[in-house]
Structure formats: structure tokens, C-alpha cells
Design an enzyme around this catalytic site. Structure first.
Site, PDB file in Angstrom:
ATOM      1  N   THR A 128      15.266 -44.248  35.892  1.00 23.09           N
ATOM      2  CA  THR A 128      16.460 -43.347  37.152  1.00 23.09           C
ATOM      3  C   THR A 128      15.613 -44.508  37.816  1.00 23.09           C
ATOM      4  O   THR A 128      17.059 -45.159  39.255  1.00 23.09           O
ATOM      5  CB  THR A 128      15.597 -42.055  37.215  1.00 23.09           C
ATOM      6  OG1 THR A 128      16.316 -41.323  36.553  1.00 23.09           O
ATOM      7  CG2 THR A 128      16.551 -41.515  38.261  1.00 23.09           C
TER       8      THR A 128
ATOM      9  N   TYR B   3       7.634 -42.456  24.887  1.00 22.73           N
ATOM     10  CA  TYR B   3       7.998 -42.096  26.341  1.00 22.73           C
ATOM     11  C   TYR B   3       7.403 -40.419  25.771  1.00 22.73           C
ATOM     12  O   TYR B   3       7.403 -39.402  25.848  1.00 22.73           O
ATOM     13  CB  TYR B   3       8.606 -42.073  27.029  1.00 22.73           C
ATOM     14  CG  TYR B   3       8.489 -43.487  27.854  1.00 22.73           C
ATOM     15  CD1 TYR B   3       7.926 -43.338  29.603  1.00 22.73           C
ATOM     16  CD2 TYR B   3       8.903 -44.514  27.271  1.00 22.73           C
ATOM     17  CE1 TYR B   3       8.537 -44.654  30.397  1.00 22.73           C
ATOM     18  CE2 TYR B   3       8.711 -45.766  28.280  1.00 22.73           C
ATOM     19  CZ  TYR B   3       8.336 -45.622  30.051  1.00 22.73           C
ATOM     20  OH  TYR B   3       8.354 -46.646  30.937  1.00 22.73           O
TER      21      TYR B   3
ATOM     22  N   LYS C 143      11.085 -32.040  32.542  1.00 22.61           N
ATOM     23  CA  LYS C 143      10.480 -32.904  31.698  1.00 22.61           C
ATOM     24  C   LYS C 143       9.181 -32.076  32.887  1.00 22.61           C
ATOM     25  O   LYS C 143       7.799 -32.221  32.653  1.00 22.61           O
ATOM     26  CB  LYS C 143      10.158 -34.014  31.573  1.00 22.61           C
ATOM     27  CG  LYS C 143       8.873 -34.050  30.717  1.00 22.61           C
ATOM     28  CD  LYS C 143       9.673 -36.090  30.912  1.00 22.61           C
ATOM     29  CE  LYS C 143       9.573 -36.716  31.749  1.00 22.61           C
ATOM     30  NZ  LYS C 143       9.660 -38.222  31.795  1.00 22.61           N
TER      31      LYS C 143
ATOM     32  N   ARG D 117       5.090 -48.326  21.995  1.00 22.81           N
ATOM     33  CA  ARG D 117       5.265 -50.026  21.560  1.00 22.81           C
ATOM     34  C   ARG D 117       6.001 -50.418  22.930  1.00 22.81           C
ATOM     35  O   ARG D 117       6.337 -50.062  22.834  1.00 22.81           O
ATOM     36  CB  ARG D 117       6.137 -49.538  20.447  1.00 22.81           C
ATOM     37  CG  ARG D 117       6.898 -51.127  20.006  1.00 22.81           C
ATOM     38  CD  ARG D 117       7.739 -50.995  18.616  1.00 22.81           C
ATOM     39  NE  ARG D 117       9.311 -50.484  18.741  1.00 22.81           N
ATOM     40  CZ  ARG D 117      10.489 -51.227  19.477  1.00 22.81           C
ATOM     41  NH1 ARG D 117      10.458 -52.096  20.063  1.00 22.81           N
ATOM     42  NH2 ARG D 117      11.377 -50.140  19.899  1.00 22.81           N
TER      43      ARG D 117
ATOM     44  N   CYS E 219      18.148 -37.621  34.278  1.00 22.94           N
ATOM     45  CA  CYS E 219      17.118 -37.762  35.178  1.00 22.94           C
ATOM     46  C   CYS E 219      17.005 -35.703  35.693  1.00 22.94           C
ATOM     47  O   CYS E 219      16.253 -35.235  35.546  1.00 22.94           O
ATOM     48  CB  CYS E 219      17.873 -38.452  36.619  1.00 22.94           C
ATOM     49  SG  CYS E 219      15.621 -37.871  36.964  1.00 22.94           S
TER      50      CYS E 219
ATOM     51  N   GLU F  61     -10.778 -46.650  42.978  1.00 20.86           N
ATOM     52  CA  GLU F  61     -12.292 -47.782  43.448  1.00 20.86           C
ATOM     53  C   GLU F  61     -12.383 -48.734  42.207  1.00 20.86           C
ATOM     54  O   GLU F  61     -12.339 -49.659  42.842  1.00 20.86           O
ATOM     55  CB  GLU F  61     -12.975 -46.891  44.331  1.00 20.86           C
ATOM     56  CG  GLU F  61     -13.865 -46.511  43.581  1.00 20.86           C
ATOM     57  CD  GLU F  61     -15.287 -45.338  43.887  1.00 20.86           C
ATOM     58  OE1 GLU F  61     -16.039 -46.121  44.634  1.00 20.86           O
ATOM     59  OE2 GLU F  61     -15.429 -43.932  44.080  1.00 20.86           O
TER      60      GLU F  61
ATOM     61  N   CYS G 246      14.126 -36.516  33.110  1.00 19.18           N
ATOM     62  CA  CYS G 246      12.662 -36.307  33.983  1.00 19.18           C
ATOM     63  C   CYS G 246      12.334 -35.091  34.970  1.00 19.18           C
ATOM     64  O   CYS G 246      10.865 -34.677  35.261  1.00 19.18           O
ATOM     65  CB  CYS G 246      12.798 -37.611  35.393  1.00 19.18           C
ATOM     66  SG  CYS G 246      14.082 -38.726  34.936  1.00 19.18           S
TER      67      CYS G 246
ATOM     68  N   GLU H  17       5.196 -37.499  25.094  1.00 24.07           N
ATOM     69  CA  GLU H  17       4.998 -36.043  26.779  1.00 24.07           C
ATOM     70  C   GLU H  17       5.129 -35.077  26.405  1.00 24.07           C
ATOM     71  O   GLU H  17       5.009 -33.808  26.353  1.00 24.07           O
ATOM     72  CB  GLU H  17       6.631 -36.951  28.379  1.00 24.07           C
ATOM     73  CG  GLU H  17       6.204 -38.019  28.831  1.00 24.07           C
ATOM     74  CD  GLU H  17       6.890 -38.755  29.273  1.00 24.07           C
ATOM     75  OE1 GLU H  17       7.268 -39.321  29.913  1.00 24.07           O
ATOM     76  OE2 GLU H  17       8.819 -38.223  29.509  1.00 24.07           O
TER      77      GLU H  17
ATOM     78  N   ARG I 223       6.453 -43.994  12.680  1.00 21.88           N
ATOM     79  CA  ARG I 223       6.282 -44.968  12.226  1.00 21.88           C
ATOM     80  C   ARG I 223       6.150 -45.917  11.772  1.00 21.88           C
ATOM     81  O   ARG I 223       5.518 -46.543  10.967  1.00 21.88           O
ATOM     82  CB  ARG I 223       8.045 -45.462  11.472  1.00 21.88           C
ATOM     83  CG  ARG I 223       8.366 -45.816  12.518  1.00 21.88           C
ATOM     84  CD  ARG I 223      10.254 -46.770  12.049  1.00 21.88           C
ATOM     85  NE  ARG I 223      10.600 -46.813  12.864  1.00 21.88           N
ATOM     86  CZ  ARG I 223      12.598 -46.906  13.407  1.00 21.88           C
ATOM     87  NH1 ARG I 223      13.000 -46.922  12.136  1.00 21.88           N
ATOM     88  NH2 ARG I 223      12.518 -47.877  14.453  1.00 21.88           N
TER      89      ARG I 223
ATOM     90  N   HIS J  69     -14.046 -44.967  48.721  1.00 25.48           N
ATOM     91  CA  HIS J  69     -15.097 -43.688  47.407  1.00 25.48           C
ATOM     92  C   HIS J  69     -15.138 -42.390  48.286  1.00 25.48           C
ATOM     93  O   HIS J  69     -15.546 -41.556  49.234  1.00 25.48           O
ATOM     94  CB  HIS J  69     -16.664 -43.859  47.917  1.00 25.48           C
ATOM     95  CG  HIS J  69     -17.842 -43.898  46.483  1.00 25.48           C
ATOM     96  ND1 HIS J  69     -17.296 -43.274  45.251  1.00 25.48           N
ATOM     97  CD2 HIS J  69     -18.642 -42.997  47.055  1.00 25.48           C
ATOM     98  CE1 HIS J  69     -19.003 -43.540  44.548  1.00 25.48           C
ATOM     99  NE2 HIS J  69     -19.244 -42.669  45.928  1.00 25.48           N
TER     100      HIS J  69
ATOM    101  N   GLY K 106       7.555 -42.168  18.673  1.00 28.46           N
ATOM    102  CA  GLY K 106       5.909 -42.213  19.290  1.00 28.46           C
ATOM    103  C   GLY K 106       5.977 -43.392  20.781  1.00 28.46           C
ATOM    104  O   GLY K 106       5.706 -43.538  21.162  1.00 28.46           O
TER     105      GLY K 106
END
Length: 461
Positions: A313, A180, A51, A207, A43, A443, A48, A184, A201, A438, A178
Site C-alpha cells: 500500500t 504473507y 486483517k 519465499r 487495503c 537494544e 491490511c 498471517e 509446496r 534499556h 506460504g
């Protein structure tokens, strides 16, 4: 009575291992931690945190374009990759140093080296020519990226770990995957001006996520300039005089400067000496543990990604806390894995908690769905076509909100708070009774009144 060198020996100084070591040491236990790389784990060092810095850096290009619509004159902007990498590395070193300092202050011994189990109570650190014993052993070595080694040309590809240290920003990149990490990094490189192609694929990205989230994000990232090619994978990678030629099984060929595989991570168990200690792996190659993170060996435990339960994490940290309560405080504790909020820092980002629509129908039969797609106020003002998706899944029998899914700016921030409501089992009526703030995008979560879908499907159907 057997006397050991330590009450607890932790293998791996990532988020889970460090938390367990600190808590046990602060409770007066004799604790040692062995780390073969850098303190902080995936991490902090290669996941994390760096990244997220890269996401921030790459999103400025989009922000500059939006700013022009608000009247700002933007001089020609340029990006200095080496300067960014240096600044990122300095901050990561600082954070790693804080982890080291916290362990030391707590009274734990930190050993820089690879630890190997010799038996159920004995640990060897070959690099240090050191052998010690411990009453309890915790394995928290995390996971590592996976590359299909049998693929011709796989040696030319990188993973996310190398992406953090590229000597220069490539002009073209192809990312395989495909999940995370793939989406990213596709957003990161595209935002930094790299010609980016994402291949996967499967029939759609992400997924396991809600189908509306998957399709919506796929559309939105393509609007950001990412070429998404689904239903295909590599046949081979060939090095040419001008780059790397990606030969796909569909017959398509794409030349890029860098090929990055983000096709999953596997538990880091190689070379740990698990067999010598009697620790078993499950069918996925992860350390087999019970509900309390105990392996089949009474005094050996494992937490975090090395167990391949919920690879996040905050979950590893919770597992570490539960371990200390169970092993040292005579308070058997288990982690509740239901309704864990999570985020994908794609561009735009995703935040989800609870069940997908498909899973909710399978589990409960009839559900009510509330869904809204709209242009965020800040984008509508300047004509940017990016749209936000918000979706609530409600159990029809009692009106409890069992799933919340958001794609759009600030989705990760919103889902943290929405996660409280879902975890608490609040009903749609209670969500609706909450006054809206608002003008905000959030909201919409308390103002959706019209059911998007109403069905009589049963779980069997």
C-alpha cells in the site's frame, strides 16, 4: 484542440487511485474516479486494515496465557465471532466513508460502477449508462486472489476475501500457501482456537525472505499450535458429510471445515478494455509501465498492484504521488524501490528491510553477519519459550548495514525506524555508537558485537 470531460479519470478507488485523484483535484484538475466495489480498495476493505484487526483479536488468547504468569486471574474467556465481525465491518464502513468524504472535499467526482476503456481517451461505465472522455487516465484496480481453478473441488475453497466474512468460526481450517497472507491467517485462526493446518509446496514458508527468518518463523508458529506441512500441495478437495476432505499429492488426507487458498494474487485487469485502448500486459499478466508508471499509450498510466512491481500500500501511494508530479506538474518523478521496509503480521510478527544474507553475498561477495536469538524479557519472566530473532547484514568492504531482519514482538514497529538507518546507508559502527534503550528488545540492534558468520565467499561462488 480537443476538449475532454475530465483532465484525469481514475479507474479504481484504492489507496493509489484515491491519492492520485485527491492530489490532482486539489491542484485544480477536473477529476473523476470510478470504483466497482467499495471505496478504499484492497487495503482498507479486504486486506491490511481488517486483517490487522483480526490479528489483534486473535492475539488476546496468547496474552491471556502470559498474563496468568504475571499474577492475573483470568476467568474463562470466550470469543464472539459474529460480534467481532460486526464491529470490524462498522469500522471498515467508517474508514471507507472517510475516503469518500476526502475525494468529495477535494472536488473529485465519484462514480460507483465498473469502468471500461473504449479507446485511449474514452471510458464507459455500463452500470450507469455513462460514457465520458479524459485527457489522462490512471488505472489503479489492484489485484485479486488466485485459486487454481483446474483443481478438482476448487469451488469449495475460499480466499482471504471470504475469510473476512465467514458466518461462523470454523472448528478446523486448512490454509494453502506460504506467503504473507497464508502465515498471517494461519496465526489468526490458530489464535482464535481453530485447529489450523498450513500446507505449502515449497521447502519453507515466506519465499524470498532471509533463510534464517523463514526457518525461525516456521518453528515459532508451530510452537503456537499450527501444523505446518511443507513440500506438498492439493490433489483434490472433496465434500463429505462431515466437512471437506483435502487430498494431498503426498498421499495424506486431512478433513477440515474450511479450505482457504492464499497462493498469491494476480493483477485485476479482466474486463477493463485494455486492448481497445492499446494498453499492453507483461509476461506476468500485469500492466506494463515504464519507470514513471506510464503505459505504452502516452496518456494512460497505472500504479499499485495492477502493475505487479512492489505490491504494498505505501508503495502504491508513492507511485500515485510521483504520477501526479509527472503528469500534471512538469516534474518527472520516479519511485525508489530500494530498501523498502515491510512487515508480516504473523504471530510472532516479522519486520525486514534491505537485502537477505543470500542476496547480499550474491551482490557484494563478502559480508559480515550479526545475529541474536533470545527470549524476550516479558516471556522469560513466565517461562514462555518463544524466541526473538534479530539479524544484521553488513557489507564487509565499508561496514554499511545493508539488511536488517527481525522476528518477534513489535518487529513491525522496530523495522520502520531501522528502515531509516538502512535507507540512509549508515554503518555498523554508527549503529553501535547509538546508545541502547534499556530494557528493550530493540537494544539488541545496537549491542550485537560478535560476528555470527565470517566468510571469504565471492559473488561468483
Amino acid at each position: 484542440m480537443t476538449t475532454y470531460d475530465y483532465d484525469l479519470f481514475v479507474i479504481g478507488a484504492g489507496s493509489g487511485g484515491v491519492r492520485a485523484a485527491r492530489l490532482a483535484a486539489l491542484d485544480g484538475k477536473r477529476v473523476a474516479v470510478a470504483e466497482e466495489y467499495r471505496v478504499g480498495g484492497t487495503c482498507v476493505i479486504r486486506g491490511c486494515v481488517p486483517k490487522k484487526f483480526m490479528v489483534y483479536a486473535s492475539d488476546f488468547a496468547h496474552e491471556f496465557e502470559v498474563a496468568k504468569g504475571y499474577g492475573w486471574t483470568i476467568e474463562k474467556a470466550s470469543f464472539d465471532w459474529p460480534a467481532f465481525i460486526h464491529a470490524k465491518d462498522v469500522e471498515i464502513a467508517r474508514l471507507s466513508g472517510l475516503y469518500v468524504a476526502n475525494l468529495t472535499k477535494a472536488g473529485a467526482d465519484l462514480i460507483h460502477g465498473r469502468a471500461v476503456l473504449k479507446d485511449a481517451h474514452t471510458i464507459e461505465i455500463p452500470d450507469k449508462n455513462l460514457t465520458v472522455t479524459a485527457e489522462q487516465i490512471l488505472i489503479a484496480t489492484g489485484g485479486r486472489p488466485w485459486i487454481p481453478e483446474t483443481l478438482p473441488g476448487a469451488e469449495y475453497a475460499i480466499t482471504s476475501e471470504e475469510a473476512f466474512h465467514l458466518p461462523e468460526l470454523p472448528r478446523r481450517i486448512l490454509i494453502a500457501g506460504g506467503g504473507y497472507i497464508a502465515v498471517e491467517f494461519a496465526g489468526i485462526f490458530a489464535g482464535l482456537g481453530v485447529e489450523t493446518t498450513l500446507i505449502y509446496r515449497g521447502p519453507n514458508i515466506l519465499r524470498g525472505f532471509d533463510d534464517d527468518v523463514r526457518s525461525h518463523l516456521a518453528d515459532q508458529i508451530q510452537r503456537r499450535g499450527i501444523q505446518v506441512i511443507l513440500g506438498c500441495e492439493h490433489e483434490a478437495i472433496e465434500k463429505t458429510s462431515t466437512g471437506l476432505l483435502n487430498k494431498l499429492k503426498t498421499g495424506m488426507e486431512i478433513e477440515t471445515d474450511v479450505v482457504m487458498f492464499a497462493t498469491g494474487r494476480i493483477p485485476h485487469v479482466k474486463g477493463l478494455g485494455l486492448e481497445a485502448a492499446g494498453v499492453e500486459l507483461n509476461e506476468r499478466g500485469a500492466i506494463k509501465v515504464d519507470d514513471y508508471s506510464r503505459t505504452g499509450v502516452e496518456n494512460i498510466w497505472a500504479v499499485g498492484d495492477v502493475t505487479d512491481r512492489v505490491n504494498l500500500t505505501p508503495v502504491a501511494i508513492r507511485e500515485a504521488v510521483a504520477f501526479v508530479e509527472t503528469a500534471f506538474k512538469n516534474n518527472p518523478s520516479r519511485v525508489d524501490y530500494a530498501d523498502i521496509p515491510t512487515a508480516v503480521f504473523s504471530q510472532p510478527p516479522v519486520g525486514v528491510v534491505g537485502l537477505t544474507e543470500h542476496d547480499a553475498r550474491q551482490k557484494y561477495g563478502k559480508v559480515d553477519v550479526y545475529m541474536s536469538r533470545f527470549r524476550p524479557m516479558r516471556f522469560a519472566f513466565v517461562g514462555v519459550e518463544e524466541r526473538t530473532l534479530m539479524k544484521l547484514i553488513v557489507r564487509a568492504e565499508d561496514g554499511v548495514v545493508v539488511g536488517c531482519h527481525i522476528v518477534g514482538p513489535d518487529a513491525p514497529e522496530m523495522i520502520q525506524l531501522a528502515g531509516i538507518a538502512v535507507k540512509a546507508g549508515l554503518t555498523k559502527v554508527q549503529w553501535d555508537a547509538t546508545c541502547a534503550v534499556h530494557p528493550t528488545a530493540a537494544e539488541e540492534l545496537v549491542t550485537m558485537r560478535e560476528k555470527y558468520v565470517e566468510t571469504q565467499l565471492t559473488a561468483a561462488e
